[in-house]
Design an enzyme around this catalytic site. Structure first.
Site, mmCIF file in Angstrom:
data_model
loop_
_atom_site.group_PDB
_atom_site.id
_atom_site.type_symbol
_atom_site.label_atom_id
_atom_site.label_comp_id
_atom_site.label_asym_id
_atom_site.label_seq_id
_atom_site.Cartn_x
_atom_site.Cartn_y
_atom_site.Cartn_z
ATOM 1 N N HIS A 40 38.186 45.654 46.315
ATOM 2 C CA HIS A 40 37.749 45.457 47.694
ATOM 3 C C HIS A 40 37.729 46.813 48.386
ATOM 4 O O HIS A 40 38.745 47.494 48.428
ATOM 5 C CB HIS A 40 38.702 44.511 48.418
ATOM 6 C CG HIS A 40 38.795 43.160 47.777
ATOM 7 N ND1 HIS A 40 37.975 42.111 48.131
ATOM 8 C CD2 HIS A 40 39.570 42.700 46.766
ATOM 9 C CE1 HIS A 40 38.266 41.055 47.374
ATOM 10 N NE2 HIS A 40 39.231 41.389 46.537
ATOM 11 N N ASP A 65 34.600 35.756 46.201
ATOM 12 C CA ASP A 65 36.015 36.104 46.054
ATOM 13 C C ASP A 65 36.714 36.167 47.402
ATOM 14 O O ASP A 65 36.181 36.683 48.371
ATOM 15 C CB ASP A 65 36.178 37.456 45.363
ATOM 16 C CG ASP A 65 37.648 37.755 45.113
ATOM 17 O OD1 ASP A 65 38.349 36.872 44.598
ATOM 18 O OD2 ASP A 65 38.092 38.864 45.448
ATOM 19 N N HIS A 95 36.697 32.974 41.987
ATOM 20 C CA HIS A 95 38.056 32.994 42.541
ATOM 21 C C HIS A 95 38.432 31.519 42.648
ATOM 22 O O HIS A 95 37.952 30.814 43.527
ATOM 23 C CB HIS A 95 38.047 33.679 43.915
ATOM 24 C CG HIS A 95 39.294 33.483 44.722
ATOM 25 N ND1 HIS A 95 40.111 34.522 45.088
ATOM 26 C CD2 HIS A 95 39.872 32.373 45.237
ATOM 27 C CE1 HIS A 95 41.135 34.054 45.794
ATOM 28 N NE2 HIS A 95 41.009 32.747 45.911
ATOM 29 N N HIS A 117 41.091 37.153 38.254
ATOM 30 C CA HIS A 117 42.566 37.141 38.335
ATOM 31 C C HIS A 117 43.236 35.849 37.862
ATOM 32 O O HIS A 117 43.882 35.155 38.631
ATOM 33 C CB HIS A 117 43.037 37.503 39.750
ATOM 34 C CG HIS A 117 42.226 36.932 40.884
ATOM 35 N ND1 HIS A 117 41.995 35.592 41.044
ATOM 36 C CD2 HIS A 117 41.603 37.547 41.923
ATOM 37 C CE1 HIS A 117 41.265 35.407 42.126
ATOM 38 N NE2 HIS A 117 41.006 36.559 42.678
ATOM 39 N N ASP A 123 41.829 44.197 41.254
ATOM 40 C CA ASP A 123 41.849 43.447 42.512
ATOM 41 C C ASP A 123 42.442 44.305 43.632
ATOM 42 O O ASP A 123 43.211 43.825 44.463
ATOM 43 C CB ASP A 123 42.613 42.121 42.380
ATOM 44 C CG ASP A 123 42.334 41.180 43.559
ATOM 45 O OD1 ASP A 123 41.518 41.524 44.428
ATOM 46 O OD2 ASP A 123 42.948 40.096 43.605
HETATM 47 ZN ZN LIG Z 1 40.178 36.652 44.555
#
Ligand SMILES: [Zn+2]
Lengths: 312, 423
Positions: B61, B151, B178, B231, B304
């Site tokens: 991100h 996500d 996600h 993840h 992540d």
């Molecule tokens: Zn996520």
């Protein structure tokens, strides 16, 4: 009384950081404090000049009054801060609130908050001793201490006593602290309630036995403690309703028959009479519910006294 | 020209290290050979150093546009370069959401101007990642997005998810899921289990992830879409992915360094740097993730990287946002915890941080080969140090690894033949 144990400047977040002998010292001190509050003149000058702030970000009149009374009995000055109608609603952060109060010379904070871990944050921001007066569902150590003190007074010790706690275990901070404290003091704790209100892995986290049948849970109990059942849990789909709850888990005279003859009935309050506890039990000779309230002040006096460095 | 001499070079095709020299000319690797001599190159003695393909991150991100106080493309790229990354893929949960071509172009253009790392954009699946309407996926693909994902959000409506997959199946780009059922995760803060009980915090059950992973596996099966599970955090998720792979479903998966290294135990002191989604799980889950990595059920490791400012993280646990940064700790944390302790083969770790992620997004990167872009990371594995806030280049310092002792210092990162990090 042992004066070798040094409590001064300590925090009280949860009972796990207190030893058996420290807890016994708190009880011994509370015994003396109880004598003081039974006098005509209920005040001693021990904490004169000290300032205690009670920070209640979540309202709990009973606990706040109990702490404030305890502080005043010891002649401390008390500043009472509650979030209702205060700047917290206007967006002032917890950090700013504590910084501000700290600048005013607070010696100790009593903190109540709906979020677990906030007492630790208050200490981080203030570097002053903090007493946890309830942080979310996490912990309520002074309530556990007063519960344990109430038993200790009556039974002389907690060793090998069977204590059964009945009700909404999931949302109860009282249970968590009692499980830590009571098993530390040698009691055997059984918890009982609907499965939807039982936290996961509780037998692994604490030294506790889990039981879903009330009669089995109270069998041969020395102590039975009821917990407040809240209607809002019904809306969350956690149980069907208060009447079914009362039928399955309410403490009635019939239930007491399965416990020890001299069983003590406790409740941290406030009670829903007719839901988790029937009046016939709440007002019976077994009940020490009112005494718990008195003991609450004594216990909090003892802790304030010990932590703010009072000399015996 | 740049000449890296005497390093242990990782050769992806042979999956082994060899003591070699690398000659870089412009953007590309010109020559790899035991003894290169030239006097027209700037020479660096890499004796005792390990040389890898630049790391590739499929999940990060960058907070740009919209939340540049947390991170922006420049600070994110610098942080990635310091962590040894030469390619990163950024998630679309910015403000505005990357759900349209102009925002894709904004990120791509700014990334090109900054230059520090290759940045690939992941577009949103649904408009505003609101889970209501399909985003303009086709035009974003024209703009160069490498995958789609909501996500941070998860489409709860199975019908919409089915349609997104149907729509995307013709484009051959992966859908990154996600996986989170909100009715189960709700106001959860930590793993539902030991820690939620101990701390009195609402829990996020493993089921919240597993139910969505199951759903998306079934939808991917019927639509013949490439699904990538972001993840993965639970044992049953690993089992489900293993099952799906056996069925021939086109599924890949990632795990983060923090889920591989830490358990819910890390949350014990209410440190908000340990608050993340999915939450840190039990030891049993962690072991299953490691096993999934070892048997290739889990394809890659992704950071992540989720920066948050300190005033957001230094709050009551319930108020603090989810997420931890990851670029600068990823390699040293993994190397220290798994390779140095001989739990994971070095070659496997490198594959999962270099060539394998680039395969998932269909790029020919992550390999050291003659004629390929010079994306290279040079590491001193014998140097130990403490991971501290002061040295972090990300704007944010929210790492659960602060204070940890790591082995493996990244000394140089080269992207397209240019130094993007150098001690
Ligand atoms: Zn996520």
């Amino acid at each position: 009384m042992s004066d070798r144990l040094d409590f001064s400047g300590r925090n009280l977040y949860e009972l796990d950081s207190y030893s058996v002998s420290e807890i016994e010292t708190i009880f011994e001190t509370a015994k003396i404090m109880k004598q003081i509050i039974k006098r005509d003149y209920k005040k001693i000058p021990t904490l004169r000049g000290k300032t205690i702030a009670t920070l209640f970000f979540e309202e709990s009149t009973r606990t706040r009054i109990s702490f404030e009374l305890a502080a005043k009995r010891l002649s401390a000055d008390v500043i009472s801060f509650s979030s209702t109608g205060s700047s917290v609603k206007k967006g002032e952060s917890l950090q700013d609130t504590v910084y501000t109060l700290n600048a005013m010379g607070i010696d100790l904070y009593v903190v109540r908050h709906s979020c677990p871990g906030v007492p630790q944050l208050v200490h981080k921001y203030s570097n002053k001793p903090v007493l946890n007066a309830g942080d979310g569902r996490h912990s309520h150590p002074t309530q556990a201490l007063l519960d344990m003190f109430s038993i200790w007074e009556r039974k002389g010790s907690l060793k090998d006593l069977k204590v059964t706690v009945v009700g909404d275990i999931l949302h109860s901070r009282v249970v968590r602290s009692n499980l830590i404290g009571m098993s530390k003091m040698g009691a055997k704790v059984t918890i009982c309630g609907p499965r939807t209100l039982m936290p996961p892995k509780i037998e692994e986290v604490y030294d506790a036995k889990c039981e879903y049948d009330l009669i089995k849970a109270v069998k041969d109990a020395d102590i039975i403690m009821g917990l407040r059942m809240q209607l809002e849990r019904q809306a969350e789909g956690l149980f069907p309703g208060l009447s079914e709850y009362s039928k399955r888990y309410g403490l009635s005279k019939n239930v007491l028959k399965y416990a020890k003859r001299n069983v003590l009935i406790m409740h941290p309050g406030p009670m829903n009479r007719g839901v988790e506890i029937l009046p016939e039990v709440a007002d019976s000779e077994h009940s020490i519910i009112i005494e718990q309230v008195t003991n609450g002040v004594a216990i909090r006096m003892a802790i304030l006294f010990l932590i703010l460095g009072g000399k015996t | 020209m740049i000449l890296l001499k005497n390093g242990f070079v990782y050769l992806s095709s042979e999956k082994k290290f060899e003591r070699l020299d690398i000659l870089i000319d412009g953007k590309f690797i010109k020559k790899i050979s035991p003894n290169i001599t030239t006097n027209s190159a700037v020479t660096y003695d890499c004796k005792g150093r390990y040389i890898f393909p630049g790391f590739v991150d499929l999940h990060c991100h960058l907070r740009d546009p919209g939340y540049t106080y947390k991170e922006d493309i420049e600070s994110g790229a610098k942080s990635a370069a310091k962590g040894g990354f030469t390619s990163i893929c950024c998630m679309p949960n910015t403000n505005p959401t990357i759900d349209n071509i102009s925002t894709v172009n904004y990120v791509t253009r700014k990334a090109r101007d900054v230059g520090k790392t290759k940045i690939f954009v992941i577009g949103a699946m649904s408009k505003g990642s609101q889970g209501k309407e399909i985003a303009n996926i086709g035009s974003m693909i024209k703009g160069g997005i490498v995958a789609i994902s909501d996500d941070g959000n998860c489409i709860q409506n199975a019908k919409l998810m089915l349609n997104v997959m149907r729509y995307v199946s013709i484009f051959k780009i992966p859908i990154i899921s996600h996986s989170e059922d909100y009715s189960l995760s709700k106001d959860g803060q930590v793993n539902y289990g030991y820690m939620s009980t101990k701390l009195g915090l609402p829990g996020i059950p493993t089921l919240a992830e597993e139910i969505m992973v199951s759903r998306d596996i079934m939808l991917a099966d019927v639509t013949n879409t490439n699904i990538h599970i972001a993840h993965a955090s639970t044992k049953r998720t690993v089992d489900l992915i293993r099952y799906a792979k056996k069925q021939g479903i086109k599924i890949t998966a990632e795990v983060t360094p923090h889920h591989l290294i830490l358990t819910e135990q890390a949350c014990e002191n209410f440190d908000t740097n340990t608050k993340m989604k999915p939450p840190l799980r039990s030891e049993q889950d962690r072991q299953a993730l490691i096993n999934g990595l070892l048997d290739d059920t889990i394809d890659i490791i992704a950071t992540d990287h989720a920066p948050h400012s300190d005033y957001e993280k230094e709050l009551e646990f319930i108020k603090a946002p989810f997420g931890t940064i990851g670029f600068e700790s990823a390699f040293p944390a993994l190397y220290t915890n798994f390779v140095k302790t001989k739990k994971i083969k070095f070659e496997k770790l490198i594959e999962k941080m270099t060539s394998r992620p680039t395969e998932i997004i269909g790029k020919e990167l992550g390999k050291i080969e003659e004629g390929k872009p010079a994306d290279i990371t040079v590491v001193d594995l014998n140097k130990s140090y403490t991971f501290t806030e002061e040295e972090i280049l990300s704007k944010s310092k929210n790492s659960p690894f602060l204070g940890n002792k790591f082995w493996g210092k990244i000394e140089m990162t080269i992207c397209d033949g240019k130094f993007t990090w150098k001690i």
